[in-house]
Scaffold this motif. Structure first.
Motif, mmCIF file in Angstrom:
data_model
loop_
_atom_site.group_PDB
_atom_site.id
_atom_site.type_symbol
_atom_site.label_atom_id
_atom_site.label_comp_id
_atom_site.label_asym_id
_atom_site.label_seq_id
_atom_site.Cartn_x
_atom_site.Cartn_y
_atom_site.Cartn_z
ATOM 1 N N GLY A 34 -3.117 -6.619 -31.270
ATOM 2 C CA GLY A 34 -3.451 -5.736 -30.157
ATOM 3 C C GLY A 34 -4.937 -5.437 -30.159
ATOM 4 O O GLY A 34 -5.601 -5.505 -31.184
ATOM 5 N N SER A 87 -4.883 -1.825 -25.682
ATOM 6 C CA SER A 87 -3.435 -2.072 -25.677
ATOM 7 C C SER A 87 -2.698 -0.775 -25.975
ATOM 8 O O SER A 87 -2.916 -0.190 -27.032
ATOM 9 N N ILE A 89 -0.255 0.589 -27.675
ATOM 10 C CA ILE A 89 0.678 0.273 -28.759
ATOM 11 C C ILE A 89 0.864 1.543 -29.586
ATOM 12 O O ILE A 89 -0.098 2.265 -29.837
ATOM 13 N N VAL A 96 5.411 -0.976 -27.240
ATOM 14 C CA VAL A 96 4.279 -1.505 -26.483
ATOM 15 C C VAL A 96 4.531 -1.141 -25.024
ATOM 16 O O VAL A 96 5.650 -1.282 -24.529
ATOM 17 N N ALA A 149 5.876 -8.903 -25.544
ATOM 18 C CA ALA A 149 4.694 -8.085 -25.857
ATOM 19 C C ALA A 149 3.376 -8.862 -25.735
ATOM 20 O O ALA A 149 2.367 -8.309 -25.326
ATOM 21 N N ILE A 201 0.281 -7.531 -23.601
ATOM 22 C CA ILE A 201 -1.016 -7.200 -24.208
ATOM 23 C C ILE A 201 -2.130 -8.046 -23.599
ATOM 24 O O ILE A 201 -3.200 -7.530 -23.249
#
Length: 310
Positions: A242, A246, A248, A265, A301, A305
């Motif tokens: 990431g 991002s 996250i 995420v 994900a 991202i």
């Protein structure tokens, strides 16, 4: 092994960072009575820059000058918040983590001058935060609220709140505790409401790899459970690759015989939320971190991202 007579500790120069150093100095004094410590404060690019962190190269903006002082021999020990240390690339060559201190509270707190909780905030309330993680989760859970960008140390943000730049503020509980300002918190958010950043509430001690005497001297400050949690979380972030834009979030919890890692995420607008939660036995936190990252990659994900500008 002998303990060095003097340990020079390098840190960011913000009040929060210096409070963290005082904790380390106090714990060192208990572990090694008589040891002398000296603080080497540095102002980082991240502290000077009040714009979008991504334009500075992301989270490394808070660690580059600290790392440089350590590698140049201007200091012996660095104190970092683990959440500020990039996990998508290795530590600077020649340095190592000597200890992860016992973890502090991982939760976020709301500060509202009128004493309201998050669920009580009326539509259109301006919440001050520059965190993509917080913004995405608020967009998902409280879409009627408006996030306004707010950078700076905790004290500076509280000044901006008082000046009317926002109606409410989100800050880390651990940070407020470190500067003795939990009195301003009007709501402490559960991890289900606001999933914390990777490495939340963990202080890491970083040394030069070849300084075996110091590594040995400070390793006794480490907390084994926190070490397992940090290892799982950082491996998760490393596998996910990431970047600082991002959204996250995630946290590991170490019990006596088990370790779990929950992670998410998000898209920045909060409309897509990917979730994974897994348990491991006592062994190998890194494998757990990898497994949770793979579970999220299977859900898409990577595309999520990579689709976010940085």
């Amino acid at each position: 092994m002998a303990v060095p007579e003097l340990i020079r500790i390098v840190s960011r120069s913000s009040p929060m960072a210096l409070a963290q150093v005082e904790r380390v100095r106090a714990e060192l004094a208990v572990l090694h009575p008589g040891v002398r410590t000296e603080v080497v404060p540095v102002t980082t690019a991240g502290d000077r820059w009040m714009g979008d962190l991504a334009r500075l190269g992301g989270k490394g903006a808070f660690t580059k000058e600290v790392d440089a002082a350590l590698l140049a021999g201007a200091a012996d020990l660095a104190v970092h918040c683990v959440k500020d240390i990039p996990a998508d690339r290795p530590l600077p060559a020649g340095t190592t983590f000597a200890a992860f201190l016992q973890r502090d509270d991982v939760r976020d707190a709301l500060i509202h001058p009128g004493g309201l909780t998050l669920d009580e905030l009326p539509a259109g309330t301006r919440v001050g935060t520059s965190s993509v993680r917080r913004r995405a989760q608020l967009a998902a859970s409280h879409p009627h609220l408006e996030c306004v960008p707010m950078r700076g140390n905790a004290g500076r943000r509280m000044e901006k709140l008082a000046a009317g730049d926002a109606d409410a503020l989100l800050l880390a509980v651990s940070g407020l505790e470190r500067i003795g300002r939990m009195d301003v918190a009007t709501d402490v958010l559960s991890v289900e409401t606001m999933c914390p950043p990777i490495g939340a509430g963990i202080l890491a001690l970083q040394c030069r790899e070849d300084d075996a005497e110091l590594v040995d001297a400070v390793s006794g400050l480490g907390d084994p459970a926190t070490h397992r949690e940090a290892t799982a979380e950082r491996m998760f972030l490393h596998v996910l690759q990431g970047h600082c834009n991002s959204p996250i979030a995630g946290y590991a919890r170490a019990g006596r015989d088990d370790l779990s890692l929950r992670a998410c995420v998000f898209t920045p607008d909060g409309k897509t939320v990917l979730n994974a939660h897994e348990w491991a036995g006592r062994l190998d936190p890194a494998t757990l971190g990898t497994s949770v990252a793979v579970a999220l990659l299977r859900q898409g994900a990577r595309e999520l991202i990579d689709g976010i500008a940085h």
